[in-house]
Design an enzyme around this catalytic site. Structure first.
Site, PDB file in Angstrom:
ATOM      1  N   LYS A  86      38.184  51.090  48.874  1.00 31.21           N
ATOM      2  CA  LYS A  86      38.021  50.018  47.895  1.00 31.21           C
ATOM      3  C   LYS A  86      36.589  50.073  47.375  1.00 31.21           C
ATOM      4  O   LYS A  86      35.624  50.051  48.160  1.00 31.21           O
ATOM      5  CB  LYS A  86      38.283  48.684  48.574  1.00 31.21           C
ATOM      6  CG  LYS A  86      39.038  47.701  47.726  1.00 31.21           C
ATOM      7  CD  LYS A  86      39.404  46.516  48.590  1.00 31.21           C
ATOM      8  CE  LYS A  86      40.032  45.420  47.793  1.00 31.21           C
ATOM      9  NZ  LYS A  86      40.129  44.197  48.570  1.00 31.21           N
TER      10      LYS A  86
HETATM   11  C1  E4P Z   1      41.683  41.867  46.673  1.00 27.50           C
HETATM   12  O1  E4P Z   1      41.947  42.966  47.115  1.00 27.50           O
HETATM   13  C2  E4P Z   1      40.839  40.869  47.340  1.00 27.50           C
HETATM   14  O2  E4P Z   1      40.746  41.184  48.701  1.00 27.50           O
HETATM   15  C3  E4P Z   1      41.393  39.478  47.282  1.00 27.50           C
HETATM   16  O3  E4P Z   1      42.633  39.435  46.618  1.00 27.50           O
HETATM   17  C4  E4P Z   1      40.419  38.441  46.868  1.00 27.50           C
HETATM   18  O4  E4P Z   1      41.045  37.182  46.868  1.00 27.50           O
HETATM   19  P1  E4P Z   1      40.237  35.823  46.812  1.00 27.50           P
HETATM   20  O5  E4P Z   1      39.735  35.637  45.424  1.00 27.50           O
HETATM   21  O6  E4P Z   1      41.234  34.785  47.193  1.00 27.50           O
HETATM   22  O7  E4P Z   1      39.100  35.938  47.796  1.00 27.50           O
END
Ligand code: E4P
Length: 226
Positions: A86
């Site tokens: 990521k």
């Molecule tokens: C995406 O891969 C992120 O880990 C995640 O969806 C972030 O979500 P949030 O905005 O609820 O922290």
């Protein structure tokens, strides 16, 4: 649409994997911090998730330069065959994604909010692009409308020459906060929704299902006592 679980919690992952609908997992530094995990255990934790899940597991680089992101990415990718690296959507992230993709390492470009960001991520060779929905809603903007724009824009082009050979880019609806987000993402044709455990559970629940089940059970009792 496939379901990914947005968590680093092993118990949640094991539970959701047992439901038969789990296609992958996404983690981020916040989600790992929430488990109480230490830096020294991070790689083993990702390995453990990769053993539980039959599908891609996103593990995030926390580096800020392309060289460091590439180094992180290679280390993470070596942990298990289903690791996806990521990488934040930023200039250094694009450059690192290009290199990692050229080495056959799949990248999930995260913290993506706009159409230009998504197109650049796809051009750099991202295997997955994660437009965030809920964080737009948090600042009183329409996250679902932004997601729809990203899906429509990416659909206008062929990115098959950009990423890991033979694999096309997929959109992960991220920062998903409710079954409504999940439903709308599916109607827009998002390839994947990554969903927190509590929200995933809500997605299978409905009061009319509960009410119907309750009356079926009561009527079946009558049959048994007849
Ligand atoms: C995406 O891969 C992120 O880990 C995640 O969806 C972030 O979500 P949030 O905005 O609820 O922290």
């Amino acid at each position: 649409m496939k379901f990914f679980l947005d968590t680093a919690d092993l118990a949640e992952i094991e539970e959701a994997a047992s439901w038969g609908v789990l296609a992958g997992v996404t983690t981020n530094p916040t989600l790992y911090a929430r488990t109480g995990g230490k830096l020294a255990d991070f790689h083993n934790h990702i390995k453990r998730i990769c053993e539980i899940v039959d599908g891609p597991v996103s593990a995030e680089s926390v580096a800020m330069t392309r060289e460091e992101i590439i180094r992180d990415g290679r280390e993470l990718a070596a942990l298990a065959p289903n690791v996806v690296v990521k990488v934040p959507t930023m200039i250094e992230g694009l450059a690192a994604t290009k290199q990692l993709a050229s080495e056959g390492i799949p990248v999930n470009m995260t913290l993506c909010f706009t159409v230009p960001q998504a197109i650049m991520a796809a051009r750099a060779g991202a295997r997955y692009i994660s437009p965030f929905v809920g964080r737009f809603d948090d600042i009183a903007e329409d996250g679902l409308a932004q997601l729809a724009d990203v899906i429509a824009a990416l659909g206008n082009y062929d990115f098959s020459d950009a990423g890991v050979a033979g694999e096309s880019v997929e959109v992960i609806a991220a920062s998903v906060r409710s079954p409504h987000h999940v439903a709308q993402a599916a109607l827009m044709g998002a390839d994947i929704a990554t969903v927190p455990f509590a929200t995933l559970k809500k997605c299978v629940q409905h009061p009319l299902t509960d009410r119907g089940l309750d009356s079926f059970m009561k009527d079946w009792e009558k049959v048994q006592n007849a």
